[in-house]
Design an enzyme around this catalytic site. Structure first.
Site, PDB file in Angstrom:
ATOM      1  N   HIS A  98      -2.057   7.783   6.516  1.00 29.25           N
ATOM      2  CA  HIS A  98      -3.392   7.727   5.916  1.00 29.25           C
ATOM      3  C   HIS A  98      -4.226   6.653   6.596  1.00 29.25           C
ATOM      4  O   HIS A  98      -3.698   5.654   7.074  1.00 29.25           O
ATOM      5  CB  HIS A  98      -3.301   7.443   4.415  1.00 29.25           C
ATOM      6  CG  HIS A  98      -2.421   6.284   4.080  1.00 29.25           C
ATOM      7  ND1 HIS A  98      -1.049   6.385   4.069  1.00 29.25           N
ATOM      8  CD2 HIS A  98      -2.720   4.995   3.789  1.00 29.25           C
ATOM      9  CE1 HIS A  98      -0.533   5.212   3.762  1.00 29.25           C
ATOM     10  NE2 HIS A  98      -1.518   4.343   3.603  1.00 29.25           N
ATOM     11  N   HIS A 100      -7.267   3.971   5.796  1.00 27.73           N
ATOM     12  CA  HIS A 100      -8.008   3.301   4.732  1.00 27.73           C
ATOM     13  C   HIS A 100      -9.446   3.120   5.211  1.00 27.73           C
ATOM     14  O   HIS A 100      -9.666   2.778   6.376  1.00 27.73           O
ATOM     15  CB  HIS A 100      -7.459   1.894   4.487  1.00 27.73           C
ATOM     16  CG  HIS A 100      -6.068   1.817   3.958  1.00 27.73           C
ATOM     17  ND1 HIS A 100      -5.798   1.484   2.650  1.00 27.73           N
ATOM     18  CD2 HIS A 100      -4.859   1.991   4.553  1.00 27.73           C
ATOM     19  CE1 HIS A 100      -4.487   1.456   2.464  1.00 27.73           C
ATOM     20  NE2 HIS A 100      -3.885   1.757   3.609  1.00 27.73           N
TER      21      HIS A 100
HETATM   22  P1  AMP Z   1      -0.291   1.543   2.636  1.00 27.64           P
HETATM   23  O1  AMP Z   1       0.230   0.310   1.954  1.00 27.64           O
HETATM   24  O2  AMP Z   1      -1.119   1.280   3.844  1.00 27.64           O
HETATM   25  O3  AMP Z   1       0.830   2.544   2.870  1.00 27.64           O
HETATM   26  O4  AMP Z   1      -1.307   2.185   1.598  1.00 27.64           O
HETATM   27  C1  AMP Z   1      -0.925   2.986   0.530  1.00 27.64           C
HETATM   28  C2  AMP Z   1      -2.082   2.975  -0.426  1.00 27.64           C
HETATM   29  O5  AMP Z   1      -1.916   4.066  -1.335  1.00 27.64           O
HETATM   30  C3  AMP Z   1      -2.185   1.705  -1.273  1.00 27.64           C
HETATM   31  O6  AMP Z   1      -3.444   1.066  -1.017  1.00 27.64           O
HETATM   32  C4  AMP Z   1      -2.083   2.224  -2.699  1.00 27.64           C
HETATM   33  O7  AMP Z   1      -2.946   1.550  -3.596  1.00 27.64           O
HETATM   34  C5  AMP Z   1      -2.467   3.685  -2.556  1.00 27.64           C
HETATM   35  N1  AMP Z   1      -1.912   4.557  -3.558  1.00 27.64           N
HETATM   36  C6  AMP Z   1      -0.616   4.634  -3.959  1.00 27.64           C
HETATM   37  N2  AMP Z   1      -0.473   5.576  -4.920  1.00 27.64           N
HETATM   38  C7  AMP Z   1      -1.712   6.118  -5.109  1.00 27.64           C
HETATM   39  C8  AMP Z   1      -2.227   7.132  -5.970  1.00 27.64           C
HETATM   40  N3  AMP Z   1      -1.438   7.780  -6.831  1.00 27.64           N
HETATM   41  N4  AMP Z   1      -3.546   7.419  -5.902  1.00 27.64           N
HETATM   42  C9  AMP Z   1      -4.345   6.748  -5.041  1.00 27.64           C
HETATM   43  N5  AMP Z   1      -3.921   5.787  -4.207  1.00 27.64           N
HETATM   44  C10 AMP Z   1      -2.626   5.465  -4.242  1.00 27.64           C
END
Ligand code: AMP
Ligand code: ZN
Length: 136
Positions: A98, A100
C-alpha cells in the site's frame, strides 16, 4: 491466510472507500497521521513494492495521483507525504502492499528522526557499483 486489506477489498471488513477502479482501492487509514490520511492498495494480494506486476503498479500510481489531488482540493493542507513501508525493518505492519498519502501542515511537529551518515573517500563508488551491477 488472513489479510485485513483483502477483507476490505472483498467487502468482508468495513472501510471508508475514497476511490476504486478495476485494479485499485483506496480508503481512509483507520489510525491517521492526520485526518484524511489515505491508503492506496492494489486489489491483488502483493506483499511489497517489488512483488506487484508493473501494470498494477502503474494503476496504483495513477490512483495515488488522483487521491493526492483530491486531498489537496478537499482538505487544503499545506503539503502531503506519499510513502510506503516495505519490510518489517522499514515499519511495514500490513503485508499487502500500500501507498500512504497523508496531508501535512506547517508546524505539525512530525519529523523523521534521521541520523544522516557521511561516505568515506571510496565508499560512495563502492555502494553505487554494488547497486548498479544489479540493474539489467
Ligand atoms: P504499514 O505500517 O505501512 O504497513 O501501514 C499499515 C496501515 O494500515 C497502518 O497505518 C494502519 O493504521 C492501517 N490499517 C490497519 N488496519 C486497517 C483497517 N482495518 N482500515 C484502515 N486502515 C487500517
Ligand atoms: Zn491482502
Amino acid at each position: 491466510m488472513s489479510c485485513i486489506f483483502c477483507d476490505i477489498i472483498s467487502g468482508k471488513s468495513p472501510a471508508e472507500i475514497i476511490y476504486e477502479d478495476d485494479k485499485v482501492v483506496s480508503f481512509l487509514d483507520v489510525k491517521p497521521i492526520h485526518f484524511g490520511h489515505i491508503l492506496v492498495v492494489p486489489k491483488g494480494h502483493y506483499v511489497d513494492f517489488l512483488d506487484i506486476p508493473e501494470d498494477n503498479l502503474l494503476s496504483l500510481i495513477h490512483a495515488t495521483r488522483i487521491v493526492a489531488g483530491a486531498i489537496m482540493k478537499g482538505l487544503k493542507p499545506d503539503g502531503y507525504n506519499i510513502f510506503s513501508n516495505n519490510g518489517v525493518a522499514a515499519g511495514q505492519s500490513v503485508f499487502h502492499f500500500h501507498m500512504h498519502i497523508t496531508p501535512r501542515y506547517f508546524n505539525d511537529e512530525i519529523k523523521f528522526m534521521l541520523n544522516l551518515k557521511n561516505y568515506k573517500e571510496t565508499e560512495m563508488k563502492k555502494f553505487a557499483d554494488r547497486i548498479r551491477q544489479e540493474i539489467q
